[in-house]
Structures are given as structure tokens and as C-alpha cells.
Scaffold this active site. Structure first.
Site, PDB file in Angstrom:
ATOM      1  CG  ASP A  32      -2.194   0.824   0.990  1.00 24.17           C
ATOM      2  OD1 ASP A  32      -3.241   0.218   0.714  1.00 24.17           O
ATOM      3  OD2 ASP A  32      -2.132   2.075   1.057  1.00 24.17           O
ATOM      4  CG  ASP A  53       3.136   5.376  -6.031  1.00 20.33           C
ATOM      5  OD1 ASP A  53       2.116   4.994  -6.643  1.00 20.33           O
ATOM      6  OD2 ASP A  53       3.487   6.571  -5.957  1.00 20.33           O
ATOM      7  CB  VAL A  54       0.064   0.583  -7.993  1.00 15.55           C
ATOM      8  CG1 VAL A  54      -0.105  -0.428  -6.869  1.00 15.55           C
ATOM      9  CG2 VAL A  54      -1.009   1.662  -7.928  1.00 15.55           C
ATOM     10  CB  SER A 128     -15.525  -0.446 -10.944  1.00 11.47           C
ATOM     11  OG  SER A 128     -16.682   0.242 -10.519  1.00 11.47           O
ATOM     12  CE1 TYR A 142     -12.696   3.631  -9.095  1.00  6.47           C
ATOM     13  CE2 TYR A 142     -14.898   3.333 -10.017  1.00  6.47           C
ATOM     14  CZ  TYR A 142     -13.860   2.885  -9.220  1.00  6.47           C
ATOM     15  OH  TYR A 142     -13.973   1.686  -8.552  1.00  6.47           O
ATOM     16  CE  LYS A 146     -11.243   0.593 -10.504  1.00  7.25           C
ATOM     17  NZ  LYS A 146     -10.321  -0.405  -9.905  1.00  7.25           N
TER      18      LYS A 146
HETATM   19  N1  LIG Z   1     -15.914  -0.558  -2.559  1.00  5.13           N
HETATM   20  C1  LIG Z   1     -16.696  -0.708  -3.641  1.00  5.13           C
HETATM   21  O1  LIG Z   1     -17.946  -0.713  -3.556  1.00  5.13           O
HETATM   22  C2  LIG Z   1     -16.076  -0.897  -4.991  1.00  5.13           C
HETATM   23  C3  LIG Z   1     -16.898  -0.852  -6.134  1.00  5.13           C
HETATM   24  C4  LIG Z   1     -16.325  -1.035  -7.382  1.00  5.13           C
HETATM   25  C5  LIG Z   1     -14.966  -1.269  -7.513  1.00  5.13           C
HETATM   26  N2  LIG Z   1     -14.191  -1.313  -6.392  1.00  5.13           N
HETATM   27  C6  LIG Z   1     -12.749  -1.541  -6.592  1.00  5.13           C
HETATM   28  O2  LIG Z   1     -12.268  -2.466  -5.629  1.00  5.13           O
HETATM   29  C7  LIG Z   1     -10.947  -2.106  -5.205  1.00  5.13           C
HETATM   30  C8  LIG Z   1     -10.912  -1.886  -3.698  1.00  5.13           C
HETATM   31  O3  LIG Z   1     -11.905  -0.935  -3.341  1.00  5.13           O
HETATM   32  P1  LIG Z   1     -11.994  -0.331  -1.861  1.00  5.13           P
HETATM   33  O4  LIG Z   1     -13.323   0.325  -1.773  1.00  5.13           O
HETATM   34  O5  LIG Z   1     -11.590  -1.351  -0.863  1.00  5.13           O
HETATM   35  O6  LIG Z   1     -10.857   0.819  -1.977  1.00  5.13           O
HETATM   36  P2  LIG Z   1     -10.257   1.769  -0.830  1.00  5.13           P
HETATM   37  O7  LIG Z   1     -10.228   3.147  -1.394  1.00  5.13           O
HETATM   38  O8  LIG Z   1     -10.949   1.556   0.481  1.00  5.13           O
HETATM   39  O9  LIG Z   1      -8.757   1.223  -0.680  1.00  5.13           O
HETATM   40  C9  LIG Z   1      -7.812   1.427  -1.706  1.00  5.13           C
HETATM   41  C10 LIG Z   1      -6.430   1.228  -1.134  1.00  5.13           C
HETATM   42  O10 LIG Z   1      -5.503   1.498  -2.194  1.00  5.13           O
HETATM   43  C11 LIG Z   1      -4.440   2.249  -1.660  1.00  5.13           C
HETATM   44  N3  LIG Z   1      -3.780   3.030  -2.731  1.00  5.13           N
HETATM   45  C12 LIG Z   1      -4.256   4.149  -3.349  1.00  5.13           C
HETATM   46  N4  LIG Z   1      -3.355   4.610  -4.227  1.00  5.13           N
HETATM   47  C13 LIG Z   1      -2.298   3.748  -4.195  1.00  5.13           C
HETATM   48  C14 LIG Z   1      -1.058   3.693  -4.879  1.00  5.13           C
HETATM   49  N5  LIG Z   1      -0.711   4.644  -5.772  1.00  5.13           N
HETATM   50  N6  LIG Z   1      -0.213   2.671  -4.609  1.00  5.13           N
HETATM   51  C15 LIG Z   1      -0.551   1.721  -3.684  1.00  5.13           C
HETATM   52  N7  LIG Z   1      -1.699   1.742  -2.988  1.00  5.13           N
HETATM   53  C16 LIG Z   1      -2.568   2.739  -3.239  1.00  5.13           C
HETATM   54  C17 LIG Z   1      -5.073   3.140  -0.603  1.00  5.13           C
HETATM   55  O11 LIG Z   1      -4.107   3.625   0.323  1.00  5.13           O
HETATM   56  C18 LIG Z   1      -6.101   2.186   0.012  1.00  5.13           C
HETATM   57  O12 LIG Z   1      -5.562   1.469   1.112  1.00  5.13           O
HETATM   58  C19 LIG Z   1     -10.593  -0.840  -6.014  1.00  5.13           C
HETATM   59  O13 LIG Z   1      -9.892  -1.215  -7.190  1.00  5.13           O
HETATM   60  C20 LIG Z   1     -11.957  -0.258  -6.372  1.00  5.13           C
HETATM   61  O14 LIG Z   1     -11.909   0.548  -7.529  1.00  5.13           O
HETATM   62  C21 LIG Z   1     -14.702  -1.118  -5.145  1.00  5.13           C
END
Ligand SMILES: NC(=O)c1ccc[n+]([C@@H]2O[C@H](COP(=O)([O-])OP(=O)(O)OC[C@H]3O[C@@H](n4cnc5c(N)ncnc54)[C@H](O)[C@@H]3O)[C@@H](O)[C@H]2O)c1
Length: 235
Positions: A32, A53-54, A128, A142, A146
Site C-alpha cells: 500500500d 506505489d502502483v 468496477s 474513474y 476501470k
Molecule cells: N468498494 C466498492 O464498492 C467498490 C466498487 C467497485 C470497484 N471497487 C474496486 O475495488 C478495489 C478496492 O476498493 P476499496 O473500496 O476497498 O478501496 P479503498 O479506497 O478503500 O482502498 C484502496 C487502497 O488502495 C491504496 N492506494 C491508493 N493509491 C495507491 C497507490 N498509488 N499505490 C498503492 N496503494 C494505493 C489506498 O491507500 C487504500 O488502502 C478498487 O480497485 C476499487 O476501484 C470497489
């Protein structure tokens, strides 16, 4: 033991996937941007933790340099922004694309090269519902990122299939967590009416699907995108 990487695992769905993979018996490396948070989660669930950092190729190369024999990658890290089409700041556009799309591409490229050499591997990318429909109200940046993740998944799957590496995507929607509750604040009941199953999904339900796609039983599944969304979008 071969290593399974989960990016963006400091909270939410990534954390749940990390827990599930530890329970499934993988040697898990959680990564992370938030170094303190990932350290805490790693200690809690019994996985190694890495600041990462991705968006940056160097960060991917440094990560892979510290890990032996990577056999699984879950590209979960993302930046989620809800903004009207006409109000997206261009720096924010670039950063959302760099995090969600370039980050996923770089992961597939760097870890995929190691898996190609190994002759086996599994990659799952988090897409997503926003890739397919405007239902969640997320920003165009976004949604575009996706949709790009789905395309990168197919391209990587095609290139890696001859080497025993599968690449699939999982497209969640309306998963319980601070993000969903923040966006739906004050309107949760109204929004639940739009979810055919009538409730938010749990991060563990996304993790269960990811776990299957990483299993030996999923060896004939590649280039596919699977919805886990309570019926919000049906394709
Ligand atoms: N929660 C939902 O309902 C939902 C819906 C559709 C898609 N998604 C997808 O599922 C995945 C997880 O969602 P979530 O809600 O748990 O996300 P979140 O925002 O709660 O967590 C994302 C994590 O990614 C980390 N992050 C951000 N930028 C980064 C970087 N440059 N390098 C490394 N780490 C980084 C953040 O610090 C965080 O811990 C994501 O890809 C999101 O797009 C989630």
C-alpha cells in the site's frame, strides 16, 4: 513458498482479500501507499507488508526484487473519485488514470514477466461496475480507468495464456465500507432499493470470488470479468 501480492491492502476489499489468501495458505505480501497502515494490517493478519506505489515502474521493480517466486498478483489499489463530468481537475484525471489503469498495467507487466518465466501464475484485477454503466455515479476518470482495466485484463490474458498464466477481472459494486457509506450517507435506505439483492455486499464476498479465480480449479478461466454487485448491473 511462492508469494501472492495484494496491492492497496491497507483497508477495505484489499484487506479482506489479504486475509482470505492467508487463510487459503498463500504466503502473502500486502502492499500500500500508506506505510503505517499496511504494516499494521500485515502484523494483524500474519502477512509481510510493503510500502509501494502502483503508479511507478521503479516501485514495482523494487517490490519484485524483494520477493521470491511470485505466483499470484491481485491488482486492487485504486483511487475512487466522484465528480461531475465538467468539474474534473486535469491533475486529478491524470492521477486516477495513473493509479487505477497504469498501476494495473505495470503490475501485469512486471509480475506477469516473472510468472511467464516461471511457467505459471494467476492475476486478478479489480475493475468496477463503473466500467459498464453509470450506476454508481463515479467520475468519468474513474469509469474510464476501470474500462481500461477490463481491456488490459484481456490483452494480458492473451499474451500470458501460452505460459500457463491466467488473468481475470472482478467488477464489484456497492460493497460495504467507509467509501460506500460515505457516498450513500443519509441516502442509504433509498440506495438499497436500487440493489436487487437489497443490501450492500461484504468485502469477504469479493475475496471469495478472487480466491476461486486464484485456485487450481480455475485453470481454464482467463480474460474474463466477473460481476459481484448484488444485481446492480446485469450484463
Ligand atoms: N468498494 C466498492 O464498492 C467498490 C466498487 C467497485 C470497484 N471497487 C474496486 O475495488 C478495489 C478496492 O476498493 P476499496 O473500496 O476497498 O478501496 P479503498 O479506497 O478503500 O482502498 C484502496 C487502497 O488502495 C491504496 N492506494 C491508493 N493509491 C495507491 C497507490 N498509488 N499505490 C498503492 N496503494 C494505493 C489506498 O491507500 C487504500 O488502502 C478498487 O480497485 C476499487 O476501484 C470497489
Amino acid at each position: 513458498m511462492a508469494t501472492a501480492i495484494v496491492t492497496g491492502a491497507a483497508r477495505g476489499i484489499g484487506e479482506a482479500i489479504g486475509r482470505r489468501l492467508v487463510a487459503d495458505g498463500h504466503d502473502v505480501a500486502l502492499t500500500d501507499l500508506d506505510a503505517d497502515a499496511i504494516e499494521r494490517v500485515g502484523d494483524e493478519i500474519g502477512a509481510r507488508a510493503f510500502e509501494h506505489d502502483v503508479r511507478e515502474l521503479e516501485s514495482w521493480e523494487a517490490l519484485l526484487g524483494q520477493l521470491d517466486d511470485v505466483h499470484v498478483l491481485v491488482n486492487n489499489a485504486a483511487r475512487t473519485e466522484f465528480r461531475s463530468f465538467f468539474e474534473i481537475d486535469l491533475a486529478e484525471w491524470d492521477d486516477v488514470l495513473a493509479t487505477n489503469l497504469r498501476g494495473t498495467y505495470l503490475g501485469c507487466r512486471v509480475a506477469g514477466a516473472a510468472m511467464r518465466e516461471r511457467g505459471s501464475g494467476r492475476i486478478v484485477n479489480l475493475a468496477s461496475d463503473a466500467a459498464f454503466a453509470p450506476s454508481g455515479g463515479s467520475g468519468a476518470h474513474y469509469a474510464a480507468s476501470k474500462a481500461g482495466v477490463v481491456a488490459v485484463t484481456r490483452r494480458a490474458a492473451t499474451e500470458l495464456a501460452p505460459y500457463g498464466v491466467t488473468v481475470n477481472a472482478v467488477a464489484p459494486a456497492a460493497i460495504d465500507g467507509p467509501l460506500a457509506r460515505g457516498v450513500l450517507r443519509d441516502r442509504l435506505n433509498e440506495k438499497l432499493a436500487d440493489i436487487p439483492i437489497g443490501r450492500l455486499g461484504q468485502p469477504e464476498e469479493v475475496a471469495a470470488l478472487v480466491s476461486f479465480l486464484l485456485s487450481d480449479e480455475a485453470g481454464y478461466v482467463t480474460g474474463a470479468t466477473f460481476d459481484v454487485n448484488g444485481g446492480v448491473v446485469m450484463r
